[in-house]
Design an enzyme around this catalytic site. Structure first.
Site, PDB file in Angstrom:
ATOM      1  N   GLU A 106       0.824  -1.202   0.000  1.00  0.00           N
ATOM      2  CA  GLU A 106       0.000   0.000   0.000  1.00  0.00           C
ATOM      3  C   GLU A 106       0.866   1.264   0.000  1.00  0.00           C
ATOM      4  OE1 GLU A 106      -2.066   0.025   3.577  1.00  0.00           O
ATOM      5  OE2 GLU A 106      -3.283   1.746   3.069  1.00  0.00           O
ATOM      6  N   ASP A 148      -9.705 -11.842   5.952  1.00  0.00           N
ATOM      7  CA  ASP A 148      -9.888 -13.244   6.372  1.00  0.00           C
ATOM      8  C   ASP A 148     -10.905 -13.261   7.513  1.00  0.00           C
ATOM      9  OD1 ASP A 148      -7.106 -12.170   7.724  1.00  0.00           O
ATOM     10  OD2 ASP A 148      -8.345 -13.267   9.149  1.00  0.00           O
TER      11      ASP A 148
HETATM   12  N1  ADE Z   1      -4.857  -8.862  10.181  1.00  0.00           N
HETATM   13  C1  ADE Z   1      -5.531  -9.457   9.173  1.00  0.00           C
HETATM   14  N2  ADE Z   1      -6.062 -10.630   9.576  1.00  0.00           N
HETATM   15  C2  ADE Z   1      -5.699 -10.783  10.867  1.00  0.00           C
HETATM   16  C3  ADE Z   1      -5.924 -11.791  11.823  1.00  0.00           C
HETATM   17  N3  ADE Z   1      -6.630 -12.902  11.512  1.00  0.00           N
HETATM   18  N4  ADE Z   1      -5.405 -11.645  13.062  1.00  0.00           N
HETATM   19  C4  ADE Z   1      -4.687 -10.530  13.357  1.00  0.00           C
HETATM   20  N5  ADE Z   1      -4.430  -9.555  12.494  1.00  0.00           N
HETATM   21  C5  ADE Z   1      -4.935  -9.668  11.257  1.00  0.00           C
END
Ligand code: ADE
Length: 228
Positions: free
Chosen positions: A12, A194
């Site tokens: 980014e 996620d």
């Molecule tokens: N940043 C993006 N996904 C994450 C996750 N599962 N745990 C901590 N930081 C994150």
């Protein structure tokens, strides 16, 4: 306003630098800060985790004189409504890995601090307006921060339950503590990469590039709205 942009992703930062083109690179405190000639903004990687991001935010404010901080990056979604690619604007930030409950305090509390730190309403309203104009789905939520990449349903559910968290990441609350204590307006923008469960790592790696493009566009449009 002299604005500092902290990005959790190098991808980014690179996209922002490609956009602005003319900048000066300054090494300070183990990190590189980029001063954009066109508008004087400072861009840097927050680096990963609470301590590095607190250091980067402090340098931006105390060394470079930034008067507002925009933080962007990705987060794990906790709220079941959130889909990969959605944006979340942190309304309140908490540190999920802080535990002095042995002394009778709630999770997330450290003496002299607060469990939840609020972000700046004015910056948030600019972010919301830009997201709407760009057609990006953006939720407002509670973000929980800790020095852990969460990829486990049990831990995720505990954080969700304890902090009423909507998303999880690794830098927001520490940047929030720095800005709040130094009375600097700030906002925390995250793209969901996620769902913080078993397959979190695969999803995170797949989504990084798209997230970087989305958040870069949002930041550039926010700065334009601010006359920068
Ligand atoms: N940043 C993006 N996904 C994450 C996750 N599962 N745990 C901590 N930081 C994150």
């Amino acid at each position: 306003m002299k604005v500092g942009i902290l990005g959790a992703m190098d991808e980014e930062i690179m996209l922002l630098l490609e956009h602005y083109k003319d900048y000066e690179s300054i090494c300070f405190g183990g990190n590189t800060f980029y001063k954009i000639k066109q508008n004087g903004i400072i861009i840097a990687s927050s680096r990963i985790g609470k301590v590095f991001s607190a250091l980067s935010a402090s340098i931006m404010i105390l060394h470079f004189g930034c008067e507002g901080i925009i933080f962007t990056g990705v987060a794990g979604g906790v709220n079941p409504k959130y889909k990969i690619g959605d944006l979340v604007l942190g309304v309140e930030l908490a540190q999920h890995d802080v535990d002095i409950t042995a002394f009778g305090h709630p999770f997330g509390f450290l003496s002299g601090g607060k469990v939840f730190t609020k972000t700046d309403e004015k910056l948030n309203s600019i972010a919301k307006e830009v997201a709407k104009n760009e057609g990006f789905r953006m939720y407002e939520g509670i973000i929980a921060t800790g020095d852990q990449f969460i990829h486990n349903s049990e831990r995720k559910e505990w954080i969700k339950h304890t902090f009423k968290a909507d998303a999880i990441e690794m830098e927001g609350a520490s940047v929030a503590v720095v800005c709040d204590n130094l009375q600097i307006p700030f906002c925390i923008l995250r793209a969901i990469s996620d769902n913080a469960s078993d397959e979190a790592l695969v999803s995170y790696e797949e989504f990084l590039e798209e997230a970087a493009r989305k958040s870069t566009r949002l930041v550039i449009k926010m700065l334009e709205k601010m006359g920068l």
